[in-house]
Write an enzyme that holds these catalytic residues in place. Structure first.
Site, PDB file in Angstrom:
ATOM      1  N   ASP A  93       1.030  -1.213   0.077  1.00  0.00           N
ATOM      2  CA  ASP A  93      -0.222  -0.168   0.189  1.00  0.00           C
ATOM      3  C   ASP A  93       0.925   1.460   0.143  1.00  0.00           C
ATOM      4  O   ASP A  93       2.050   1.036  -0.318  1.00  0.00           O
ATOM      5  CB  ASP A  93      -0.595   0.044   1.320  1.00  0.00           C
ATOM      6  CG  ASP A  93      -1.607   1.064   2.238  1.00  0.00           C
ATOM      7  OD1 ASP A  93      -2.417   1.971   0.354  1.00  0.00           O
ATOM      8  OD2 ASP A  93      -2.442   1.246   2.520  1.00  0.00           O
ATOM      9  N   ASP A 109       0.054   5.449   1.325  1.00  0.00           N
ATOM     10  CA  ASP A 109       0.238   6.305   2.446  1.00  0.00           C
ATOM     11  C   ASP A 109      -0.322   5.355   3.607  1.00  0.00           C
ATOM     12  O   ASP A 109      -1.073   4.421   3.349  1.00  0.00           O
ATOM     13  CB  ASP A 109      -1.240   6.699   2.104  1.00  0.00           C
ATOM     14  CG  ASP A 109      -1.139   7.846   0.496  1.00  0.00           C
ATOM     15  OD1 ASP A 109      -0.355   7.840   0.807  1.00  0.00           O
ATOM     16  OD2 ASP A 109      -2.488   8.015   0.081  1.00  0.00           O
TER      17      ASP A 109
END
Ligand SMILES: [Zn+2]
Length: 191
Positions: A19, A21
């Site tokens: 991922d 953020d």
């Protein structure tokens, strides 16, 4: 689905989904809207350099609904992406590819995590075996996307740094949990 594909890698046959953020950079409830909002985790840069040295192909899998919500301007979005890639390379790391979902939840797309669309697209582009490949994220949606794609989910729990862990529900609980990306990749690629 937005796709950024780097030049082909040299020789590696191992892959990792991450991922963006909350994993590579500090997340913000108000969205990462400009390059100035984007701040790397230093230990994440170290992890990406460590992975590059081991020829692990790192693929970003990221929901960016701020685009279709009209909160993030498209020019800014790509400027953030280019700035991120530049920063990672300056620190000795690299990315193999990045997949972004621009959709709002109400659009019902097949790419927004927890849907597996972005991971499956990457598996169609590269010779990735989902069953032996990890997806590292800081939210339930990351673990569910991993499950839905047949990958192994890993939770990044940065709560020891004061980052509040997002409410957690739905994933089956059989996943490893680490306080940082460096610890996670050291454990996954221990050989
Ligand atoms: Zn989508």
């Amino acid at each position: 689905m937005l796709t950024w594909i780097n030049s082909p890698p040299s020789g590696g046959d191992r892959y990792l989904f991450v991922d963006r953020d909350g994993v590579i950079n500090v997340d913000d409830d108000a969205y990462i809207k400009t390059v100035d909002d984007y701040g790397f985790y230093a230990e994440a840069l170290e992890a990406l350099a460590w992975l590059k040295a081991r020829r692990v192909g790192v693929i970003v899998i990221s929901n960016q609904s701020g685009l279709n919500r009209g909160i993030i301007a498209w020019d800014d979005f790509w400027a953030i992406h280019e700035s991120m890639v530049r920063g990672i390379r300056e620190a000795g790391g690299d990315l193999l590819a990045a997949y972004y979902c621009p959709h709002r939840p109400d659009e019902g797309c097949s790419c927004r995590k927890p849907a597996p669309g972005m991971i499956l697209a990457a598996c169609n582009t590269y010779p990735i075996t989902p069953e032996t490949t990890y997806m590292i994220g800081d939210r339930t949606s990351d673990l569910l996307a991993a499950e839905n794609a047949g990958c192994r989910g890993v939770l990044l729990d940065r709560s020891a740094d004061g980052t509040e862990l997002a409410p957690f529900e739905g994933a089956d609980g059989s996943f490893d949990r680490f306080p940082g990306l460096l610890e996670a990749v050291h454990s996954i690629f221990s050989d």
